[in-house]
Design a protein around this motif. Structure first.
Motif, PDB file in Angstrom:
ATOM      1  N   PHE A 144       0.832  -1.204   0.000  1.00 53.93           N
ATOM      2  CA  PHE A 144       0.000   0.000   0.000  1.00 53.93           C
ATOM      3  C   PHE A 144       0.865   1.253   0.000  1.00 53.93           C
ATOM      4  N   ASP A 145       0.416   2.235  -0.756  1.00 53.68           N
ATOM      5  CA  ASP A 145       0.907   3.602  -0.663  1.00 53.68           C
ATOM      6  C   ASP A 145      -0.261   4.413  -0.127  1.00 53.68           C
ATOM      7  N   PHE A 146      -0.039   5.145   0.946  1.00 55.58           N
ATOM      8  CA  PHE A 146      -1.095   5.914   1.582  1.00 55.58           C
ATOM      9  C   PHE A 146      -1.014   7.361   1.108  1.00 55.58           C
ATOM     10  N   ILE A 147      -2.088   7.849   0.494  1.00 57.14           N
ATOM     11  CA  ILE A 147      -2.157   9.237   0.064  1.00 57.14           C
ATOM     12  C   ILE A 147      -3.091   9.939   1.033  1.00 57.14           C
ATOM     13  N   VAL A 148      -2.505  10.838   1.816  1.00 57.88           N
ATOM     14  CA  VAL A 148      -3.233  11.509   2.892  1.00 57.88           C
ATOM     15  C   VAL A 148      -3.222  13.014   2.664  1.00 57.88           C
ATOM     16  N   GLN A 149      -4.130  13.684   3.321  1.00 61.37           N
ATOM     17  CA  GLN A 149      -4.236  15.141   3.185  1.00 61.37           C
ATOM     18  C   GLN A 149      -3.410  15.853   4.246  1.00 61.37           C
ATOM     19  N   ASP A 150      -3.021  17.067   3.918  1.00 60.43           N
ATOM     20  CA  ASP A 150      -2.186  17.845   4.840  1.00 60.43           C
ATOM     21  C   ASP A 150      -2.937  18.326   6.078  1.00 60.43           C
ATOM     22  N   ASP A 151      -4.246  18.103   6.139  1.00 60.58           N
ATOM     23  CA  ASP A 151      -4.998  18.447   7.346  1.00 60.58           C
ATOM     24  C   ASP A 151      -5.200  17.220   8.243  1.00 60.58           C
ATOM     25  N   SER A 152      -4.447  16.155   7.997  1.00 61.93           N
ATOM     26  CA  SER A 152      -4.507  14.959   8.845  1.00 61.93           C
ATOM     27  C   SER A 152      -3.942  15.276  10.225  1.00 61.93           C
ATOM     28  N   THR A 153      -4.551  14.679  11.247  1.00 62.69           N
ATOM     29  CA  THR A 153      -4.076  14.907  12.617  1.00 62.69           C
ATOM     30  C   THR A 153      -3.397  13.683  13.209  1.00 62.69           C
ATOM     31  N   TYR A 154      -3.557  12.528  12.556  1.00 61.89           N
ATOM     32  CA  TYR A 154      -2.910  11.313  13.059  1.00 61.89           C
ATOM     33  C   TYR A 154      -2.546  10.400  11.887  1.00 61.89           C
ATOM     34  N   ILE A 155      -1.260  10.303  11.611  1.00 64.29           N
ATOM     35  CA  ILE A 155      -0.764   9.407  10.575  1.00 64.29           C
ATOM     36  C   ILE A 155       0.210   8.446  11.254  1.00 64.29           C
ATOM     37  N   PRO A 156      -0.085   7.156  11.255  1.00 62.39           N
ATOM     38  CA  PRO A 156       0.788   6.177  11.913  1.00 62.39           C
ATOM     39  C   PRO A 156       2.025   5.864  11.060  1.00 62.39           C
ATOM     40  N   VAL A 157       2.894   6.847  10.957  1.00 58.27           N
ATOM     41  CA  VAL A 157       4.059   6.777  10.077  1.00 58.27           C
ATOM     42  C   VAL A 157       4.919   5.556  10.382  1.00 58.27           C
ATOM     43  N   ASP A 158       5.256   5.355  11.645  1.00 59.69           N
ATOM     44  CA  ASP A 158       6.151   4.249  12.006  1.00 59.69           C
ATOM     45  C   ASP A 158       5.574   2.903  11.594  1.00 59.69           C
ATOM     46  N   GLU A 159       4.291   2.708  11.838  1.00 57.86           N
ATOM     47  CA  GLU A 159       3.676   1.425  11.493  1.00 57.86           C
ATOM     48  C   GLU A 159       3.622   1.207   9.986  1.00 57.86           C
ATOM     49  N   ILE A 160       3.246   2.232   9.244  1.00 61.26           N
ATOM     50  CA  ILE A 160       3.189   2.115   7.786  1.00 61.26           C
ATOM     51  C   ILE A 160       4.575   1.820   7.233  1.00 61.26           C
TER      52      ILE A 160
END
Length: 161
Positions: free
Chosen positions: A37-53
Motif C-alpha cells: 500500500f501507498d497511503f495518500i493523505v491530506q495535509d490536514d490529517s491529525t494522526y498518521i501512523p508513520v512508524d507502522e506504515i
C-alpha cells in the motif's frame, strides 16, 4: 520474484478513526511481498501512523486537502505519475469522484470507490455536498465496494446492491 501489486489508498484526512483502523488492520496481515500500500493523505490529517506504515514497507504521500480542489487534483496527479499504482482504492465516499477522476486521467486501470457511510442529517453542509456528488459516484470507478448494503445503496444506488 515479481514485484508486489501496488495499491494507492486514498485516505482523505487521517484522524485516527474507524476508517483508518480498518485499512491498517487489513494492511498488517497482507503478504507485503505480494501486495503493498501507498497511503495518500491530506495535509490536514491529525494522526498518521508513520512508524507502522513504514514498518510494513508502505509509503506515505501528503497532498493538499480536497477543500483546495485545484491544488488537491494537481498534487494527486503528480503522485499518480510518480507511483504508477496498479490500483487506486478511494475511501472518500461521494468525494471519491475527484481522486478516481484523476486516476482515470492518469490511466490507472483499476479504480475502486468504497462507500463507508451514508448521509448524516446533523451535518447539513456535508450532506448537501454528498448528495450533489452522489450521481457522479459511478462514472470513474471500475469497481464498487461498501461496508454494508445501506452504504452501498446510498452511494451507488439500488441496482448496485
Amino acid at each position: 520474484m515479481a514485484s508486489p501489486l501496488h495499491v494507492a489508498q486514498i485516505m482523505g484526512p487521517m484522524v485516527g478513526g474507524g476508517l483508518e483502523s480498518t485499512i491498517l488492520n487489513r494492511y498488517r496481515f497482507l503478504n507485503h511481498s505480494q501486495v503493498q500500500f501507498d497511503f495518500i493523505v491530506q495535509d490536514d490529517s491529525t494522526y498518521i501512523p508513520v512508524d507502522e506504515i513504514n514498518k510494513y514497507g508502505g509509503r506515505i504521500y501528503t497532498i493538499p486537502s480536497y477543500k483546495h480542489l485545484a491544488s488537491y487534483m494537481k498534487e494527486l496527479q503528480a503522485v499518480y505519475r510518480k507511483l504508477k499504482p496498479d490500483i487506486v482504492h478511494s475511501n472518500m465516499n461521494s468525494l471519491s469522484v475527484f481522486p478516481l477522476m484523476a486516476a482515470k486521467t492518469a490511466g490507472i486501470p483499476i479504480r475502486i470507490a468504497h462507500s463507508h457511510s451514508t448521509a448524516n442529517n446533523r451535518e447539513i453542509k456535508r450532506t448537501i455536498i454528498k448528495n450533489t456528488l452522489r450521481p457522479l459516484s459511478r462514472i470513474y470507478p471500475t469497481h464498487l465496494a461498501a461496508c454494508g448494503p445501506h452504504a452501498a445503496k446510498w452511494l451507488f444506488g439500488e441496482k448496485a446492491v
